[in-house]
Design an enzyme around this catalytic site. Structure first.
Site, PDB file in Angstrom:
ATOM      1  N   LYS A  58       0.843  -1.206   0.000  1.00 59.06           N
ATOM      2  CA  LYS A  58       0.000   0.000   0.000  1.00 59.06           C
ATOM      3  C   LYS A  58       0.876   1.254   0.000  1.00 59.06           C
ATOM      4  O   LYS A  58       0.621   2.210  -0.733  1.00 59.06           O
ATOM      5  CB  LYS A  58      -0.939  -0.011   1.215  1.00 59.06           C
ATOM      6  CG  LYS A  58      -2.051  -1.060   1.083  1.00 59.06           C
ATOM      7  CD  LYS A  58      -2.817  -1.296   2.371  1.00 59.06           C
ATOM      8  CE  LYS A  58      -3.774  -2.467   2.205  1.00 59.06           C
ATOM      9  NZ  LYS A  58      -4.471  -2.849   3.427  1.00 59.06           N
ATOM     10  N   GLN A 102      -4.171  -1.678   9.743  1.00 62.96           N
ATOM     11  CA  GLN A 102      -4.155  -3.006   9.122  1.00 62.96           C
ATOM     12  C   GLN A 102      -4.698  -4.058  10.092  1.00 62.96           C
ATOM     13  O   GLN A 102      -4.245  -4.156  11.225  1.00 62.96           O
ATOM     14  CB  GLN A 102      -2.714  -3.348   8.689  1.00 62.96           C
ATOM     15  CG  GLN A 102      -2.572  -4.651   7.943  1.00 62.96           C
ATOM     16  CD  GLN A 102      -3.259  -4.652   6.572  1.00 62.96           C
ATOM     17  OE1 GLN A 102      -3.178  -3.683   5.824  1.00 62.96           O
ATOM     18  NE2 GLN A 102      -3.941  -5.735   6.249  1.00 62.96           N
ATOM     19  N   ASP A 125     -10.499   3.153   4.326  1.00 63.34           N
ATOM     20  CA  ASP A 125     -10.797   1.725   4.141  1.00 63.34           C
ATOM     21  C   ASP A 125     -12.304   1.514   3.993  1.00 63.34           C
ATOM     22  O   ASP A 125     -12.745   0.449   3.551  1.00 63.34           O
ATOM     23  CB  ASP A 125     -10.320   0.911   5.363  1.00 63.34           C
ATOM     24  CG  ASP A 125      -9.087   0.071   5.056  1.00 63.34           C
ATOM     25  OD1 ASP A 125      -8.828  -0.205   3.870  1.00 63.34           O
ATOM     26  OD2 ASP A 125      -8.389  -0.322   6.015  1.00 63.34           O
TER      27      ASP A 125
END
Ligand code: NAD
Length: 296
Positions: A58, A102, A125
């Site tokens: 990412k 994460q 997200d």
């Protein structure tokens, strides 16, 4: 029933390249207007190998499109309160457009509490209840990255969706459930008749065989076999697993939730693993960050 002789790939890598070229142009515009490029931070707690790989890819993707990226590495032993404190300061940081934490987190930390602590306007997200609610109502917000990436992939390859029967396997909050909602929305890609299958579903193959579009997010390596797939179906494999392969230098290879070699010849289109959904998830994250940098 006759089988489809050839299939085409829903190539997430190629599709991502096209979308990311536009994102890079957007980053230049943001920089000229705001004096700095879009800025994404990723929080990584602990030393899980797969999570580290995901986060690093990412960060790399951010750099490639001209974003600023910050990797926040925190020890496995961090307390929930300390993590929430970090999140509060990231929420308040005007130089940060969006951030992700994460998952999975160590077992002593409540993931739901952490997800809820991220400000909805920085939740790139798309996991926050406010963003999920906005998606359900068709309002503007941040879409969950993986389902949004799949929608983008279907759009890129102009897959017909209206009136099709879409079967989604898996009802997780981050993939299966939002996927089922996006595919049923009154827009393109969408307008499907959706069946959401899960661990309590009875006679799964009898349901999947009816799918014109089959989206598999079950988390079990090579679970979907050819007998479960309708000839000519569009199959999207979300799963990603490392399985031991001594023939490979790395000692492993990546497989999805679908047994690609036997399922692909039955499909009209199929998203491979790797190179299908994975790159699209990261592309969605970049799109959400660009949107955040432009003011939401
Ligand atoms: P999860 O474990 O949270 O959910 C799995 C779902 O599958 C559950 O809802 C469960 O009800 C269902 N299920 C389990 N066994 C079943 C069965 N026998 N029959 C029918 N349904 C069953 O998983 P997740 O977070 O949604 O992830 C799914 C997979 O996708 C994993 O392999 C994950 O690594 C992968 N993933 C990939 C990306 C990407 O960007 N490529 C992103 C997220 C997740």
């Amino acid at each position: 029933m006759s089988e489809v002789a050839t299939y085409q790939l829903l190539d997430g890598k190629r599709c991502s390249e096209a979308v990311r070229a536009d994102i890079a142009k957007g980053a230049v515009e943001v920089k000229s207007k705001r004096g700095r490029p879009p800025h994404l931070a990723a929080v990584l707690v602990g030393n899980d190998g797969a999570s580290k790989t995901y986060v690093e890819s990412k960060v790399k993707a951010c750099e490639e499109v001209g974003f600023r990226s910050t990797l926040v590495r925190l020890p496995e032993t961090i307390t929930e309160e300390e993590l929430l404190h970090r999140i509060a300061s990231m929420n308040a940081d005007p130089d940060l457009d969006g951030f992700i934490v994460q998952l999975p987190l160590p077992s002593h930390i409540d993931e739901e509490r952490v997800t809820l602590a991220i400000a909805a306007h920085k939740d790139v997200d798309g996991f926050h209840p406010e963003n999920i609610g906005r998606m359900v109502l068709g309002l503007d917000g941040y879409l969950p990255a993986t389902p949004a990436g799949i929608v983008e992939l279907l759009r890129h390859y102009r897959i017909e969706t209206a009136g099709k029967h879409c079967v989604v396997i898996g009802r997780s909050h981050i993939v299966g459930t939002p996927m089922s909602i996006l595919m049923s929305r009154n827009r393109y890609p969408g307008n499907c008749t959706v069946t959401l299958a899960h661990s309590r579903t009875q006679d799964l193959p009898a349901i999947t065989i009816q799918a014109d579009i089959l989206i598999v997010a079950i988390g079990k390596p090579e679970f979907v076999t050819a007998d479960m797939v309708k000839p000519g179906a569009v199959v999207v494999d979300v799963g990603i697993h490392r399985i031991t392969d001594t023939a490979k230098k790395s000692g492993y290879r990546l497989v999805g939730d679908v047994r690609f070699d036997e399922v692909a010849p039955k499909c009209s289109w199929i998203a491979p693993v790797p190179g299908g959904v994975g790159p699209m998830t990261i592309t969605s994250l970049l799109l959400n960050t660009l949107k955040a940098a432009k003011g939401g």
